[in-house]
Structures are given as structure tokens and as C-alpha cells.
Design a protein around this motif. Structure first.
Motif, short mmCIF file in Angstrom:
data_model
loop_
_atom_site.label_atom_id
_atom_site.label_comp_id
_atom_site.label_asym_id
_atom_site.label_seq_id
_atom_site.Cartn_x
_atom_site.Cartn_y
_atom_site.Cartn_z
N THR A 138 0.91 -1.28 0.18
CA THR A 138 0.12 -0.01 -0.01
C THR A 138 0.97 1.28 -0.08
O THR A 138 0.35 2.33 0.13
N ILE A 139 1.96 1.06 -0.06
CA ILE A 139 3.05 2.22 0.08
C ILE A 139 4.01 2.20 -1.10
O ILE A 139 4.53 0.92 -1.64
N CYS A 140 4.36 3.18 -1.88
CA CYS A 140 5.24 3.40 -2.95
C CYS A 140 6.45 4.23 -2.78
O CYS A 140 6.27 5.13 -1.75
N ALA A 141 7.40 3.82 -3.39
CA ALA A 141 8.57 4.74 -3.13
C ALA A 141 9.44 5.12 -4.76
O ALA A 141 9.25 3.97 -5.45
N THR A 142 9.72 6.18 -5.10
CA THR A 142 10.11 6.57 -6.30
C THR A 142 11.43 7.22 -6.06
O THR A 142 11.97 8.12 -5.06
N ARG A 143 12.37 6.89 -7.23
CA ARG A 143 13.70 7.93 -7.30
C ARG A 143 13.47 8.77 -8.56
O ARG A 143 13.44 8.05 -9.54
N ALA A 144 13.28 9.88 -8.60
CA ALA A 144 13.31 10.70 -9.66
C ALA A 144 14.30 11.77 -9.74
O ALA A 144 14.81 12.25 -8.75
N VAL A 145 14.74 11.80 -11.10
CA VAL A 145 15.95 12.83 -11.18
C VAL A 145 15.67 13.92 -12.13
O VAL A 145 14.45 13.99 -12.92
N LYS A 146 16.41 15.12 -12.03
CA LYS A 146 16.07 16.36 -12.76
C LYS A 146 17.20 16.34 -13.71
O LYS A 146 18.21 16.16 -13.54
N PRO A 147 16.53 16.47 -15.03
CA PRO A 147 17.47 16.30 -16.13
C PRO A 147 18.59 17.37 -16.11
O PRO A 147 18.21 18.42 -15.73
N GLY A 148 19.80 16.99 -16.67
CA GLY A 148 20.64 17.86 -16.81
C GLY A 148 21.95 17.41 -16.21
O GLY A 148 21.99 16.42 -15.39
N PRO A 149 23.31 17.70 -16.44
CA PRO A 149 24.50 17.28 -16.09
C PRO A 149 24.65 17.63 -14.57
O PRO A 149 24.22 18.88 -13.97
N ALA A 150 25.05 16.73 -13.62
CA ALA A 150 25.19 17.15 -12.24
C ALA A 150 26.23 18.08 -12.30
O ALA A 150 27.32 18.15 -12.84
N LYS A 151 26.10 19.18 -11.28
CA LYS A 151 27.28 20.02 -10.84
C LYS A 151 27.84 19.76 -9.67
O LYS A 151 27.12 19.37 -8.65
#
Length: 264
Positions: A251-264
Motif C-alpha cells: 500500500t506504499i510506494c517509493a520513487t527515485r526521480a531525477v532532474k534532467p541535466g548534468p550534475a554540478k
């Protein structure tokens, strides 16, 4: 309860009370947990049971991490002991006090900020490398504002780790569930503030518990995508012991979401 009740104010006071009564999400980690984290032996949760995969974090050393609605003296101090530069942002002064207590006890540097998770205007754009957001957005009305603000303050190439509830868990009759019977009673959109009768709501308010709002998966997952994130990880978890529905499905979800672009 009227629809115009201030949700943020009610839940701030309710979480302060949870600290006083020792709710499981308000109990700070022990010195032994912090000592292990300093040795590189650590794990934290976004959801009730499953540890977050370590690869979701990458190398924490020197990373700017925002614990979004994540106070309680649990995850933030562990991440700080593991080498991150941690800011905890939360609605509850008492919950923030738990992080302060661990930081002072362990000599950790943690920035503490009180506020509404839907409004991160105290932080400039591109402030953080990682956002850690456990199951807490059920305590605000508009989750899409949370995702938009998180996207703004995250740096390109950064990641947001989030836990949230599957809304189906809110739709069953709790009295019948306590008898071992799962009976659908409510429907989406669902809110403890507006979907319950006064008598039903007293199951929670008489005990001073927080009140919840169920967000659709379209708003939880689709909202992250619409904010600009790309999903890069997903898992499901079950609720705490005693939850009848969890005997049948996570009943619980987890996500890993990334912000596009090169890491700084």
C-alpha cells in the motif's frame, strides 16, 4: 469539520502531540546508529519497512541534502553522519526539535527550517543535490505544488527520493477492517477533513492524531513527471503490522526521480 479548516495548522499541532506521545516516526535514532553511519554502515527508510537502496543515494560526501517534511531525528542525522550537508524542512516544531536534539548530542551540523512543504521559497533555485521526502505529503492538500517546488530547488542531475501512499488504503471502512473485513466505503477524492462525518473523524481527533488526504497516483507519479522529473527507480512496501489491506497488496510506494541535466 468544515472544508476551510487550516490543514497545515491542524497537522502541525497534531505532529507536535505525536512527539509528546512517542509515535514511532518521532523517536530519534540512538548513538549506536550514528556511530555506525560514521563508519559507513547505515540505512534509512522512505516507507514503513524497506530500507532505501543505497545506490539511490550515490556518494553522500559533501552533498547538499534536503530532508523534505522529514523531521523526527531519524533519517536526517543518519545522512549527516554519513557525510552529507543536511537541511531538514518540516511543519512541526517539536519534530524539528528531535533532529536538534540528535545533532547536539552527536556533534552534527544540521540546518533546521520550519515551513510548509508546498512553499520552499526560503531556498534559491538549484540549492540541493538530493531531496529525501518520506511518506508525508498525505498531510497537505496539493501535492503537485510539492513536486514543482522540489524540482525548482533541486540541482540539474540531482535526485528526489520520495515515499507516498497508494490511495486505495484510505477507502475501506476502518471499523469493519478492525473486525477482519475489508469493505469499500469511501471514494476518491478522499480527505479526512471533508469525507468523514464528525463522528467518524473523532476516531482520529479524539486521540490528537494527524488527519490525511489521499492523493491519486496521477498526482503522485504523474505530478512528478509533469513537474519535469524523470523516474529512475520504484519499489513498493507494506504498511505497519495490523493493516489488513497490507496482507493482500503493498500500500506504499517509493520513487527515485531525477532532474534532467548534468550534475554540478
Amino acid at each position: 469539520m468544515k472544508a476551510d479548516v487550516d490543514v497545515r495548522e491542524y497537522n502541525r499541532e497534531a505532529w507536535d502531540r505525536q512527539v509528546a506521545t512517542g509515535d514511532r516516526w518521532t523517536v530519534p535514532v540512538s548513538p549506536e546508529v550514528i556511530a555506525a553511519a560514521r563508519r559507513g554502515e547505515w540505512s534509512v527508510v522512505l516507507t514503513p519497512r524497506k530500507p532505501v537502496p543505497r545506490e539511490w543515494f550515490g556518494d553522500l560526501k559533501g552533498k547538499e541534502v534536503l530532508g523534505l517534511a522529514s523531521a523526527g531525528g531519524q533519517q536526517g542525522p543518519v545522512l549527516a553522519a554519513a557525510g552529507a550537508r543536511v537541511t531538514i524542512f518540516d511543519n512541526s516544531p517539536a519534530q524539528l526539535g528531535q533532529d536538534r536534539m540528535v545533532a547536539e548530542r552527536e556533534g552534527l551540523s544540521i540546518r533546521l527550517v520550519e515551513g510548509d512543504m508546498r512553499d520552499l521559497s526560503v531556498f534559491p533555485d538549484n540549492s540541493f543535490d538530493l531531496i529525501f521526502h518520506p511518506c508525508s505529503n498525505c498531510f497537505v492538500e496539493d501535492v503537485r505544488r510539492v513536486w514543482r517546488e522540489a524540482f525548482r530547488v533541486l540541482r540539474p542531475g540531482g535526485a528526489m527520493l520520495s515515499g507516498f501512499c497508494n490511495p486505495i488504503g484510505f477507502l475501506f471502512d476502518p471499523e469493519e477492517e478492525s473486525k477482519g473485513v475489508l469493505t469499500l466505503k469511501y471514494r476518491m477524492p478522499y480527505s479526512d477533513f471533508t469525507s468523514l462525518t464528525d463522528q467518524e473523524r473523532r476516531r482520529y481527533t479524539d486521540k490528537g492524531e494527524p488527519l490525511c488526504i489521499a492523493h491519486s497516483l496521477e498526482d503522485q507519479i504523474g505530478g512528478q513527471l509533469d513537474a519535469g522529473f524523470l523516474l529512475a527507480g520504484f519499489f513498493e512496501d507494506k504498511h505497519v503490522e495490523g493493516d489488513r489491506l497490507s496482507e493482500h497488496l503493498p500500500t506504499i510506494c517509493a520513487t527515485r526521480a531525477v532532474k534532467p541535466g548534468p550534475a554540478k
